[in-house]
Write an enzyme that holds these catalytic residues in place. Structure first.
Site, PDB file in Angstrom:
ATOM      1  N   GLU A   1      49.956  41.853  40.005  1.00 17.77           N
ATOM      2  CA  GLU A   1      50.854  40.666  39.835  1.00 17.77           C
ATOM      3  C   GLU A   1      51.320  41.282  38.594  1.00 17.77           C
ATOM      4  OE1 GLU A   1      47.103  39.082  37.920  1.00 17.77           O
ATOM      5  OE2 GLU A   1      48.082  37.107  37.148  1.00 17.77           O
TER       6      GLU A   1
ATOM      7  N   ARG B   1      36.937  53.885  44.092  1.00 19.09           N
ATOM      8  CA  ARG B   1      36.285  53.089  44.411  1.00 19.09           C
ATOM      9  C   ARG B   1      35.769  53.828  45.888  1.00 19.09           C
ATOM     10  NH1 ARG B   1      36.469  48.430  40.852  1.00 19.09           N
ATOM     11  NH2 ARG B   1      37.616  48.762  40.236  1.00 19.09           N
TER      12      ARG B   1
HETATM   13  P1  AMP Z   1      44.091  43.642  45.855  1.00 16.29           P
HETATM   14  O1  AMP Z   1      44.822  44.818  45.740  1.00 16.29           O
HETATM   15  O2  AMP Z   1      44.118  43.067  44.712  1.00 16.29           O
HETATM   16  O3  AMP Z   1      43.135  43.341  47.230  1.00 16.29           O
HETATM   17  O4  AMP Z   1      42.954  44.517  44.438  1.00 16.29           O
HETATM   18  C1  AMP Z   1      42.105  45.417  44.733  1.00 16.29           C
HETATM   19  C2  AMP Z   1      41.739  46.095  44.489  1.00 16.29           C
HETATM   20  O5  AMP Z   1      41.684  45.845  42.949  1.00 16.29           O
HETATM   21  C3  AMP Z   1      39.783  47.100  44.216  1.00 16.29           C
HETATM   22  O6  AMP Z   1      40.346  48.745  44.895  1.00 16.29           O
HETATM   23  C4  AMP Z   1      39.404  46.349  43.426  1.00 16.29           C
HETATM   24  O7  AMP Z   1      38.324  47.868  43.641  1.00 16.29           O
HETATM   25  C5  AMP Z   1      39.872  46.136  42.497  1.00 16.29           C
HETATM   26  N1  AMP Z   1      39.495  44.592  42.247  1.00 16.29           N
HETATM   27  C6  AMP Z   1      40.063  43.857  42.099  1.00 16.29           C
HETATM   28  N2  AMP Z   1      39.518  42.574  42.022  1.00 16.29           N
HETATM   29  C7  AMP Z   1      38.381  43.063  41.656  1.00 16.29           C
HETATM   30  C8  AMP Z   1      36.451  42.449  41.163  1.00 16.29           C
HETATM   31  N3  AMP Z   1      37.072  40.553  40.762  1.00 16.29           N
HETATM   32  N4  AMP Z   1      36.093  42.761  40.652  1.00 16.29           N
HETATM   33  C9  AMP Z   1      35.994  44.606  40.526  1.00 16.29           C
HETATM   34  N5  AMP Z   1      36.907  45.329  41.623  1.00 16.29           N
HETATM   35  C10 AMP Z   1      38.485  44.168  41.892  1.00 16.29           C
END
Ligand code: AMP
Length: 175
Positions: free
Chosen positions: A98, A61
């Site tokens: 996670e 995305r």
């Molecule tokens: P993080 O590594 O935890 O910061 O997660 C970021 C990635 O996970 C991004 O590429 C987002 O597209 C996806 N992501 C994580 N949480 C969400 C959410 N609540 N809604 C949509 N995409 C999410």
């Protein structure tokens, strides 16, 4: 279209992809021609003072925002991809999720030493993904001056993972 109107186009889906997660669905923003254009224009405006050589977009995305933003900023576009997709020699990084681990890759020759880089993804949650992408860019010699997101989920504290000296740009924040 103003910021509140753009934000209202993001759809919240509860319990996707698993129970307890509120998924921020940007497809409803992207398909709205005014909201999509205004979101890119707003991000570009916030970044207009920065001298950016490359926008580095994170699969998948991040590409949807990174490509129009790079075009608008007059920067090159570099892809960070899931493993096995890039055809030339790559640098890779493994990072913790996670449950388990994930891998991202970048072409070794994609960024010349010291070039100014903006990393972009659609959403900042825990910050693990962007931290991995930033580390990858550093491995190939880039200078990461900023990280940009359409959405920041502040409660998850991802901004703590952004290194000092790298500016955080997030258009829409959720508590
Ligand atoms: P993080 O590594 O935890 O910061 O997660 C970021 C990635 O996970 C991004 O590429 C987002 O597209 C996806 N992501 C994580 N949480 C969400 C959410 N609540 N809604 C949509 N995409 C999410």
């Amino acid at each position: 279209m103003n910021a509140d109107e753009i934000k209202s186009k993001i759809r919240n889906i509860s319990n996707f992809p698993k129970p307890g997660i509120e998924f921020k669905d940007i497809t409803t923003l992207l398909k709205d021609k005014e909201a999509f254009k205004s979101a890119i224009d707003l991000m570009a405006k916030e970044l207009s003072q920065e001298k950016i050589d490359y926008v580095v977009a994170i699969e998948s995305r991040g590409y949807l925002l990174g490509a129009p933003l790079a075009y608008k900023l007059g920067a090159g576009l570099v892809l960070v991809r899931k493993p096995g997709k890039l055809p030339a020699a790559v640098e890779r990084i493994e990072y913790d999720l996670e449950y388990g681990t994930d891998v991202l890759e970048i072409h070794k020759d994609s960024i010349e030493e010291g070039k100014k880089v903006l990393v972009i993804d659609d959403l900042l949650a825990t910050g693990g993904t962007v931290k991995a992408a930033i580390d990858l860019v550093k491995k190939v010699g880039g200078d990461v001056i900023g990280a940009a997101f359409l959405i920041e989920l502040e409660a998850l504290g991802g901004k703590k993972k952004i290194p000092e000296g790298t500016k955080l740009y997030s258009l829409f924040k959720y508590e």
